[in-house]
Design a protein around this motif. Sequence first.
Motif, PDB file in Angstrom:
ATOM      1  N   ALA A   1       1.211  -1.223  -0.400  1.00 44.89           N
ATOM      2  CA  ALA A   1       0.212   0.430  -0.085  1.00 44.89           C
ATOM      3  C   ALA A   1       0.702   1.179   0.012  1.00 44.89           C
ATOM      4  CB  ALA A   1      -0.560   0.111   0.771  1.00 44.89           C
ATOM      5  N   GLN A   2       1.524   1.565   0.958  1.00 48.06           N
ATOM      6  CA  GLN A   2       2.792   2.467   1.193  1.00 48.06           C
ATOM      7  C   GLN A   2       3.254   2.308  -0.514  1.00 48.06           C
ATOM      8  OE1 GLN A   2       5.796   1.453   4.085  1.00 48.06           O
ATOM      9  NE2 GLN A   2       4.550   2.641   5.224  1.00 48.06           N
ATOM     10  N   SER A   3       3.724   1.631  -1.472  1.00 49.05           N
ATOM     11  CA  SER A   3       4.028   1.843  -2.990  1.00 49.05           C
ATOM     12  C   SER A   3       2.794   2.498  -3.850  1.00 49.05           C
ATOM     13  CB  SER A   3       4.123   0.614  -3.472  1.00 49.05           C
ATOM     14  OG  SER A   3       3.023   0.023  -3.936  1.00 49.05           O
ATOM     15  N   GLY A   4       1.916   2.553  -3.279  1.00 52.24           N
ATOM     16  CA  GLY A   4       0.916   3.205  -3.988  1.00 52.24           C
ATOM     17  C   GLY A   4      -0.080   1.952  -4.467  1.00 52.24           C
ATOM     18  N   MET A   5       0.361   0.684  -4.613  1.00 53.68           N
ATOM     19  CA  MET A   5      -0.572  -0.390  -5.145  1.00 53.68           C
ATOM     20  C   MET A   5      -2.141  -0.200  -3.623  1.00 53.68           C
ATOM     21  SD  MET A   5       0.026  -3.996  -5.553  1.00 53.68           S
ATOM     22  CE  MET A   5       1.344  -3.645  -6.278  1.00 53.68           C
ATOM     23  N   LYS A   6      -3.226  -0.443  -4.579  1.00 52.86           N
ATOM     24  CA  LYS A   6      -4.614  -0.421  -4.141  1.00 52.86           C
ATOM     25  C   LYS A   6      -4.766  -1.664  -3.283  1.00 52.86           C
ATOM     26  CE  LYS A   6      -6.759   3.125  -6.108  1.00 52.86           C
ATOM     27  NZ  LYS A   6      -5.650   3.676  -7.294  1.00 52.86           N
ATOM     28  N   VAL A   7      -4.584  -2.633  -2.452  1.00 54.28           N
ATOM     29  CA  VAL A   7      -4.771  -3.648  -1.588  1.00 54.28           C
ATOM     30  C   VAL A   7      -6.027  -3.778  -0.701  1.00 54.28           C
ATOM     31  CG1 VAL A   7      -3.062  -4.748   0.545  1.00 54.28           C
ATOM     32  CG2 VAL A   7      -2.120  -2.732  -0.953  1.00 54.28           C
ATOM     33  N   LEU A   8      -6.331  -4.867  -1.837  1.00 54.55           N
ATOM     34  CA  LEU A   8      -7.783  -5.608  -1.551  1.00 54.55           C
ATOM     35  C   LEU A   8      -7.569  -7.169  -0.562  1.00 54.55           C
ATOM     36  CD1 LEU A   8      -8.989  -5.220  -4.944  1.00 54.55           C
ATOM     37  CD2 LEU A   8      -8.955  -3.355  -3.131  1.00 54.55           C
ATOM     38  N   SER A   9      -8.318  -7.094  -0.342  1.00 49.37           N
ATOM     39  CA  SER A   9      -8.554  -8.160   0.806  1.00 49.37           C
ATOM     40  C   SER A   9      -9.458  -9.738  -0.054  1.00 49.37           C
ATOM     41  CB  SER A   9      -9.050  -8.209   1.737  1.00 49.37           C
ATOM     42  OG  SER A   9     -10.613  -8.251   2.320  1.00 49.37           O
ATOM     43  N   ALA A  10      -9.453 -10.652   0.175  1.00 47.82           N
ATOM     44  CA  ALA A  10     -10.435 -11.728   0.027  1.00 47.82           C
ATOM     45  C   ALA A  10     -11.814 -11.597  -0.139  1.00 47.82           C
ATOM     46  CB  ALA A  10     -10.286 -12.802   0.254  1.00 47.82           C
ATOM     47  N   THR A  11     -12.676 -10.546   0.869  1.00 45.61           N
ATOM     48  CA  THR A  11     -13.799 -10.396   0.407  1.00 45.61           C
ATOM     49  C   THR A  11     -13.704  -9.185  -0.743  1.00 45.61           C
ATOM     50  OG1 THR A  11     -13.457  -8.792   2.443  1.00 45.61           O
ATOM     51  CG2 THR A  11     -14.099 -10.922   3.245  1.00 45.61           C
ATOM     52  N   ASP A  12     -12.990  -8.038  -0.674  1.00 42.12           N
ATOM     53  CA  ASP A  12     -13.006  -7.702  -1.542  1.00 42.12           C
ATOM     54  C   ASP A  12     -12.973  -7.893  -3.549  1.00 42.12           C
ATOM     55  OD1 ASP A  12     -13.532  -5.713   0.655  1.00 42.12           O
ATOM     56  OD2 ASP A  12     -11.827  -5.586   0.943  1.00 42.12           O
ATOM     57  N   ALA A  13     -12.703  -9.320  -3.474  1.00 43.75           N
ATOM     58  CA  ALA A  13     -12.071  -9.524  -4.620  1.00 43.75           C
ATOM     59  C   ALA A  13     -13.190  -9.671  -6.433  1.00 43.75           C
ATOM     60  CB  ALA A  13     -11.634 -10.943  -4.463  1.00 43.75           C
ATOM     61  N   SER A  14     -12.823  -9.540  -6.995  1.00 49.14           N
ATOM     62  CA  SER A  14     -13.565  -9.355  -8.126  1.00 49.14           C
ATOM     63  C   SER A  14     -12.714  -9.638  -9.439  1.00 49.14           C
ATOM     64  CB  SER A  14     -13.757  -7.440  -8.592  1.00 49.14           C
ATOM     65  OG  SER A  14     -12.479  -6.745  -8.512  1.00 49.14           O
ATOM     66  N   THR A  15     -13.232  -9.712 -10.452  1.00 44.11           N
ATOM     67  CA  THR A  15     -13.066 -10.301 -11.319  1.00 44.11           C
ATOM     68  C   THR A  15     -11.706  -9.190 -12.423  1.00 44.11           C
ATOM     69  OG1 THR A  15     -15.335 -11.516 -11.917  1.00 44.11           O
ATOM     70  CG2 THR A  15     -13.873 -11.374 -13.733  1.00 44.11           C
ATOM     71  N   GLY A  16     -10.757  -9.757 -12.536  1.00 46.92           N
ATOM     72  CA  GLY A  16      -9.855  -9.716 -13.205  1.00 46.92           C
ATOM     73  C   GLY A  16      -9.024  -8.022 -12.452  1.00 46.92           C
ATOM     74  N   VAL A  17      -8.721  -9.107 -11.172  1.00 49.47           N
ATOM     75  CA  VAL A  17      -7.717  -8.638 -10.484  1.00 49.47           C
ATOM     76  C   VAL A  17      -7.018  -9.184  -9.715  1.00 49.47           C
ATOM     77  CG1 VAL A  17      -7.321  -6.964  -7.821  1.00 49.47           C
ATOM     78  CG2 VAL A  17      -9.311  -5.659  -9.342  1.00 49.47           C
ATOM     79  N   PRO A  18      -5.545  -9.359  -9.825  1.00 50.10           N
ATOM     80  CA  PRO A  18      -4.602  -9.862  -9.516  1.00 50.10           C
ATOM     81  C   PRO A  18      -4.787 -10.297  -8.237  1.00 50.10           C
ATOM     82  CG  PRO A  18      -3.474  -8.496 -11.837  1.00 50.10           C
ATOM     83  CD  PRO A  18      -5.107  -7.956 -11.036  1.00 50.10           C
ATOM     84  N   LEU A  19      -4.689 -11.758  -8.106  1.00 47.18           N
ATOM     85  CA  LEU A  19      -4.272 -12.037  -5.950  1.00 47.18           C
ATOM     86  C   LEU A  19      -3.036 -12.916  -6.113  1.00 47.18           C
ATOM     87  CD1 LEU A  19      -7.132 -14.086  -4.859  1.00 47.18           C
ATOM     88  CD2 LEU A  19      -5.114 -15.222  -4.821  1.00 47.18           C
ATOM     89  N   LEU A  20      -2.957 -12.298  -4.794  1.00 48.47           N
ATOM     90  CA  LEU A  20      -1.174 -13.382  -4.121  1.00 48.47           C
ATOM     91  C   LEU A  20      -1.646 -13.902  -3.322  1.00 48.47           C
ATOM     92  CD1 LEU A  20       1.882 -12.827  -4.678  1.00 48.47           C
ATOM     93  CD2 LEU A  20       1.406 -10.792  -2.494  1.00 48.47           C
ATOM     94  N   ARG A  21      -1.203 -15.314  -3.200  1.00 50.67           N
ATOM     95  CA  ARG A  21      -1.314 -16.362  -2.547  1.00 50.67           C
ATOM     96  C   ARG A  21       0.400 -16.678  -1.462  1.00 50.67           C
ATOM     97  NH1 ARG A  21      -5.851 -18.946  -2.044  1.00 50.67           N
ATOM     98  NH2 ARG A  21      -6.869 -19.311  -3.454  1.00 50.67           N
TER      99      ARG A  21
END
Length: 210
Positions: free
Chosen positions: A111-131
């Motif tokens: 988030a400090q880098s400027g990226m919008k960070v989402l949680s699993a409950t906010d997941a939406s189609t087209g947004v990459p996911l990090l495990r």
Amino acid sequence: MTADLLRFPIRSLLALAASAVLLAGCASNKAQESTTYDFGPAAPNSQQAAAPAALPALVVMDATGPAALENERMYYRLNYADALQARTYANSRWASNPLQMLTQRVKARLAQSGMKVLSATDASTGVPLLRIEVDDFVHGFSGVSQSEGQITLRASLFSDHRLLDQRSFTRITPAPSADAPGGARALATSTDAVAADILAWLATVDTRKR
């Protein structure tokens, strides 16, 4: 009259003895209280890389790992004696389990880098996911007075259930002291370093749809 005079000091002595026992018990409990550690505040880093333009938002799942990391115990290993035995500090613990702490710190750094960070409950189609899968998170002793904060994990980036890339990361930071406080500082530094490594890696991944 004489009996009354004799009973009074005996009662007083008994009361004093009971108080002494109680105070000793309190002192013993205080001595055995655990010291709690966390990673400290995520202070902004002027040298931190900016979020990759091709990855403006990212879903970050909660890190997973061995069951031993799902509690607040602080583990250490005497690698120079028996690397197969994990030991715990008796009077020191984490504020939360290491998996949760690592997840929150990675999210904070992204988030400090400027990226919008989402949680699993906010997941939406087209947004990459990090495990993130943690293999090792421990205060390791390479010698009697030499120790390091060791972290090894595997990061996987997905897009619409498709694996884009996967990378393993290891960070080993020398501890300033061969004890629980030193181990906590070293692991906090290693966690920040791994978060920076993940950010740099994400900038190299091709996230374009194919």
